[in-house]
Design a protein around this motif. Structure first.
Motif, PDB file in Angstrom:
ATOM      1  N   SER A   1       5.540  -7.784  -4.484  1.00  0.00           N
ATOM      2  CA  SER A   1       6.494  -7.974  -3.393  1.00  0.00           C
ATOM      3  C   SER A   1       6.010  -9.102  -2.498  1.00  0.00           C
ATOM      4  O   SER A   1       5.120  -8.896  -1.665  1.00  0.00           O
ATOM      5  CB  SER A   1       6.651  -6.692  -2.571  1.00  0.00           C
ATOM      6  N   PRO A   2       6.570 -10.293  -2.653  1.00  0.00           N
ATOM      7  CA  PRO A   2       6.186 -11.395  -1.769  1.00  0.00           C
ATOM      8  C   PRO A   2       6.417 -11.057  -0.294  1.00  0.00           C
ATOM      9  O   PRO A   2       5.645 -11.478   0.565  1.00  0.00           O
ATOM     10  CB  PRO A   2       7.097 -12.542  -2.233  1.00  0.00           C
ATOM     11  N   ALA A   3       7.461 -10.290  -0.004  1.00  0.00           N
ATOM     12  CA  ALA A   3       7.720  -9.907   1.390  1.00  0.00           C
ATOM     13  C   ALA A   3       6.603  -9.023   1.917  1.00  0.00           C
ATOM     14  O   ALA A   3       6.131  -9.202   3.051  1.00  0.00           O
ATOM     15  CB  ALA A   3       9.065  -9.187   1.498  1.00  0.00           C
ATOM     16  N   ALA A   4       6.161  -8.051   1.125  1.00  0.00           N
ATOM     17  CA  ALA A   4       5.070  -7.174   1.552  1.00  0.00           C
ATOM     18  C   ALA A   4       3.770  -7.958   1.715  1.00  0.00           C
ATOM     19  O   ALA A   4       2.994  -7.703   2.645  1.00  0.00           O
ATOM     20  CB  ALA A   4       4.895  -6.035   0.546  1.00  0.00           C
ATOM     21  N   ASP A   5       3.550  -8.921   0.803  1.00  0.00           N
ATOM     22  CA  ASP A   5       2.358  -9.766   0.934  1.00  0.00           C
ATOM     23  C   ASP A   5       2.395 -10.534   2.255  1.00  0.00           C
ATOM     24  O   ASP A   5       1.384 -10.639   2.957  1.00  0.00           O
ATOM     25  CB  ASP A   5       2.283 -10.757  -0.229  1.00  0.00           C
ATOM     26  N   ALA A   6       3.565 -11.060   2.597  1.00  0.00           N
ATOM     27  CA  ALA A   6       3.694 -11.834   3.830  1.00  0.00           C
ATOM     28  C   ALA A   6       3.495 -10.953   5.060  1.00  0.00           C
ATOM     29  O   ALA A   6       2.842 -11.358   6.029  1.00  0.00           O
ATOM     30  CB  ALA A   6       5.075 -12.500   3.873  1.00  0.00           C
ATOM     31  N   VAL A   7       4.046  -9.738   5.026  1.00  0.00           N
ATOM     32  CA  VAL A   7       3.873  -8.821   6.159  1.00  0.00           C
ATOM     33  C   VAL A   7       2.406  -8.428   6.298  1.00  0.00           C
ATOM     34  O   VAL A   7       1.860  -8.380   7.408  1.00  0.00           O
ATOM     35  CB  VAL A   7       4.768  -7.583   5.979  1.00  0.00           C
ATOM     36  N   TYR A   8       1.752  -8.165   5.179  1.00  0.00           N
ATOM     37  CA  TYR A   8       0.333  -7.815   5.218  1.00  0.00           C
ATOM     38  C   TYR A   8      -0.476  -8.953   5.834  1.00  0.00           C
ATOM     39  O   TYR A   8      -1.341  -8.722   6.695  1.00  0.00           O
ATOM     40  CB  TYR A   8      -0.171  -7.518   3.807  1.00  0.00           C
ATOM     41  N   GLN A   9      -0.220 -10.179   5.424  1.00  0.00           N
ATOM     42  CA  GLN A   9      -0.947 -11.315   5.968  1.00  0.00           C
ATOM     43  C   GLN A   9      -0.705 -11.451   7.468  1.00  0.00           C
ATOM     44  O   GLN A   9      -1.614 -11.808   8.227  1.00  0.00           O
ATOM     45  CB  GLN A   9      -0.538 -12.605   5.242  1.00  0.00           C
TER      46      GLN A   9
END
Length: 252
Positions: free
Chosen positions: A218-226
């Motif tokens: 999930s690119p969105a989840a990766d971005a939120v995590y970052q």
């Protein structure tokens, strides 16, 4: 029951449908997570819909272990985060935040409690701490043992257990107990209680909130995590009274 909040950031040049990101977090982080999620949705270059459910860390971990879908998990101790990682459901957890324990009394008390030692007085009938598997409850029991108060309080039936730390705080706010042990960040959120003591960090295990990125593409989840491990999230956490760890690139 876990509170669920949705934060949708659907602006910008990307006209695609927002991607869902699910965060399960310790009850004591409810307000913080909502604020960070809102900041993230306003900052990311992709539209996201962030769903936040909060509750006791151990219950959330059990949900994840039982297959509940989630992208990020915030535990109020390392133990439950490691359980999820050890089950091969997530990347290695990172130390994200820290906190402190305080003793609070109702803002309009019926019993005089002005110091920690007063908890053992005959006039004090009920002292609230979180549940035995809840990190805040574990830390509180350790602290009471350190101050040699656990045995007399538990033997006299004074200990009242809350479902999580927020329900423990609510007992004190409503005057249903004479005192409660909660996180310092929780006590800051209400005028319904007064802090009478800050417990020595040496009296309990280190209070460490672990942040976990669960497995899943999930690119969105990766971005939120970052975003959550970045500077802006750290500044928001510090405004709430948390102490934030610096997360290195290697840990990310």
């Amino acid at each position: 029951m876990a509170l669920t909040a949705f934060v949708c950031g659907c602006t910008g040049n990307d006209r695609s449908q927002p991607q869902a990101v699910v965060i399960l977090g310790a009850a004591s982080t409810k307000d913080l997570l909502s604020d960070i999620a809102e900041a993230a949705s306003n900052s990311l270059d992709r539209p996201v819909e962030i769903e936040i459910s909060t509750g006791p860390s151990h219950a959330l971990a059990q949900q994840i272990l039982s297959g509940a879908p989630a992208d990020l998990y915030v535990s109020a101790n390392r133990q439950w985060a490691e359980a999820v990682v050890d089950a091969d459901l997530a990347e290695p957890a990172v130390d994200w935040l820290s906190n402190a324990l305080v003793v609070v009394v109702p803002a309009d008390p019926t019993v005089a409690v002005d110091r920690l030692e007063d908890l053992a007085s005959e006039s004090v009938k009920r002292v609230a701490i979180a549940g035995e598997n809840v990190p805040a409850g574990i830390y509180a029991q350790q602290a009471l043992s350190y101050y040699q108060l656990w045995e007399p309080l538990s033997a006299s039936g004074k200990i009242i257990r809350g479902h999580d730390v927020r329900s423990t705080l609510a007992y004190a706010e409503r005057g249903e107990v004479d005192a409660a042990i909660v996180y310092a960040t929780d006590a800051r959120l209400t005028d319904g209680v007064r802090v009478i003591a800050r417990l020595d960090p040496a009296s309990h295990s280190p209070i460490v909130y672990s942040l976990v990125r669960l497995h899943g593409e999930s690119p969105a989840a990766d971005a939120v995590y970052q975003f959550f491990v970045g500077d802006e999230a750290r500044h928001i956490a510090e405004r709430y009274g948390f102490q934030a760890f610096s997360v290195s690139q290697d840990e990310e």
